[in-house]
Design a protein around this motif. Structure first.
Motif, PDB file in Angstrom:
ATOM      1  N   LEU A  75       0.929  -1.286   0.040  1.00  0.00           N
ATOM      2  CA  LEU A  75      -0.040  -0.366   0.094  1.00  0.00           C
ATOM      3  C   LEU A  75       0.934   1.078   0.043  1.00  0.00           C
ATOM      4  O   LEU A  75       0.644   2.346  -0.599  1.00  0.00           O
ATOM      5  N   HIS A  91       0.545   5.137  -1.403  1.00  0.00           N
ATOM      6  CA  HIS A  91      -0.211   5.542   0.049  1.00  0.00           C
ATOM      7  C   HIS A  91       0.644   6.619   0.783  1.00  0.00           C
ATOM      8  O   HIS A  91       1.705   5.300   1.490  1.00  0.00           O
ATOM      9  N   ALA A 118      -5.174  -2.078   6.884  1.00  0.00           N
ATOM     10  CA  ALA A 118      -4.153  -3.641   6.032  1.00  0.00           C
ATOM     11  C   ALA A 118      -4.119  -4.542   5.801  1.00  0.00           C
ATOM     12  O   ALA A 118      -3.931  -5.234   4.882  1.00  0.00           O
ATOM     13  N   LEU A 134      -8.600   3.109  -3.305  1.00  0.00           N
ATOM     14  CA  LEU A 134      -7.324   3.687  -1.892  1.00  0.00           C
ATOM     15  C   LEU A 134      -7.165   5.513  -2.704  1.00  0.00           C
ATOM     16  O   LEU A 134      -6.688   6.433  -2.501  1.00  0.00           O
TER      17      LEU A 134
END
Length: 333
Positions: free
Chosen positions: A85, A91, A279, A315
């Motif tokens: 991620l 991110h 996560a 996301l």
């Protein structure tokens, strides 16, 4: 401009067979699994096989067959997902927080330790748990507040059971020896409170594991810990981890200290966090965040073994753009 966000790193309950099957080719996933596999018991129980093969054993079967493999797969799944991620999808969280043994995964996600270091700590913890006499026991979740749970413990006469995690307004976990857990379950049923046995190998968050914590702390004193690249938050203290010594101690917290996850979520919200990103593959912490801070936005990009395209889509509120960076970064080794 994106809303300030926190990356949530789950612990117990985060293992899902084949959770990373759709993202197994990503560099940060492969790199994490390879590092953790160096400590696996081998055979069919490598983290790579457990997390990329949809036919891998379910949690209850795996923990009976190989508690170490269960621990490593739980850790590896969260770390691999968090690193993907951050470094593949781009991110940029404003904080990282773990839950229970997820504290160790959070350290790796924030690059305070290397992924291989967390695996080494879990392997050492496994040896200590095997070699340290501990009464049979475990963890039970109750659909009740921490205050109501304390009342149930009093009615059940305790028997060494104590609150292990204040998770949400109506979810609390208790830990203790088996006779005490049975007594608490009986009292809870009589009061109409739903209880759930959690899949775990011992009575985490309990003083009976103090000998294990003491021996493991000696290993951690020799472990390389680095300043994190993202601020770390403690779900035990419900406060930031400021020093390297704070970070070292957080790796042990799941053994003997209760989790104050509800308070940590509220403190993060007060600090300005508006986006909570789970996560884990099971969206467990996301559900707790929704229950505790209903005004906040919660995302679980890797829930239900999402494809790359679906992860990117989920996301978007965190990335502030339609697609991740064309050239993902690798992060620290």
């Amino acid at each position: 401009m994106t809303a300030p966000s926190v990356l949530l790193c789950p612990g117990q309950g985060a293992y899902v067979p084949g959770a990373l099957a759709e993202v197994r080719h990503l560099f940060h996933v492969r790199d994490t699994l390879r590092a953790v596999d160096a400590f696996s018991p081998g055979g069919p129980y490598t983290a790579t096989r457990l997390l990329t093969d949809l036919s891998a054993p379910p949690p209850e079967q795996l923990i009976r067959a190989s508690p170490l493999a269960f621990d490593l797969a739980t850790y590896a799944g969260t770390v691999a997902a968090a690193r993907a991620l951050r470094f593949h999808f781009g991110h940029r969280p404003d904080a990282v927080v773990g839950h229970s043994v997820g504290d160790l995964a959070a350290l790796a996600a924030a690059e305070a330790i290397a992924p291989v270091t967390g695996a080494a700590v879990l392997a050492a913890r496994h040896r200590l748990l095997v070699g340290t006499p501990t009464p049979p026991g475990g963890l039970v979740a109750l659909a009740a507040s921490a205050e109501a749970t304390e009342e149930l413990l009093s009615l059940a006469d305790g028997h060494g059971v104590r609150v292990a995690a204040d998770n949400a307004p109506r979810q609390t976990v208790v830990s203790g020896p088996e006779p005490g857990l049975t007594a608490v379950e009986a009292v809870a049923r009589g009061k109409g409170v739903r209880t759930t046995r959690l899949t775990g190998r011992t009575l985490y968050h309990h003083p009976l594991l103090t000998p294990v914590a003491g021996r493991l702390s000696a290993l951690l004193r020799r472990t390389t810990v680095r300043p994190p690249t993202v601020p770390l938050y403690s779900s035990v203290r419900a406060a930031p981890l400021v020093t390297l010594e704070d970070i070292r101690r957080s790796a042990l917290a799941h053994l003997i200290h209760p989790v104050r996850f509800r308070q940590a979520l509220l403190a993060l919200q007060r600090s300005g966090i508006r986006l909570f990103i789970d996560a884990g593959p099971g969206a467990l912490l996301g559900a707790l965040a929704r229950a505790t801070v209903p005004a906040a936005r919660v995302l679980a990009p890797l829930h239900r073994r999402n494809t790359l395209e679906r992860v990117e889509e989920r996301l978007r509120p965190a990335l502030g753009r339609s697609r991740p960076s064309a050239e993902p970064v690798r992060g620290r080794p």
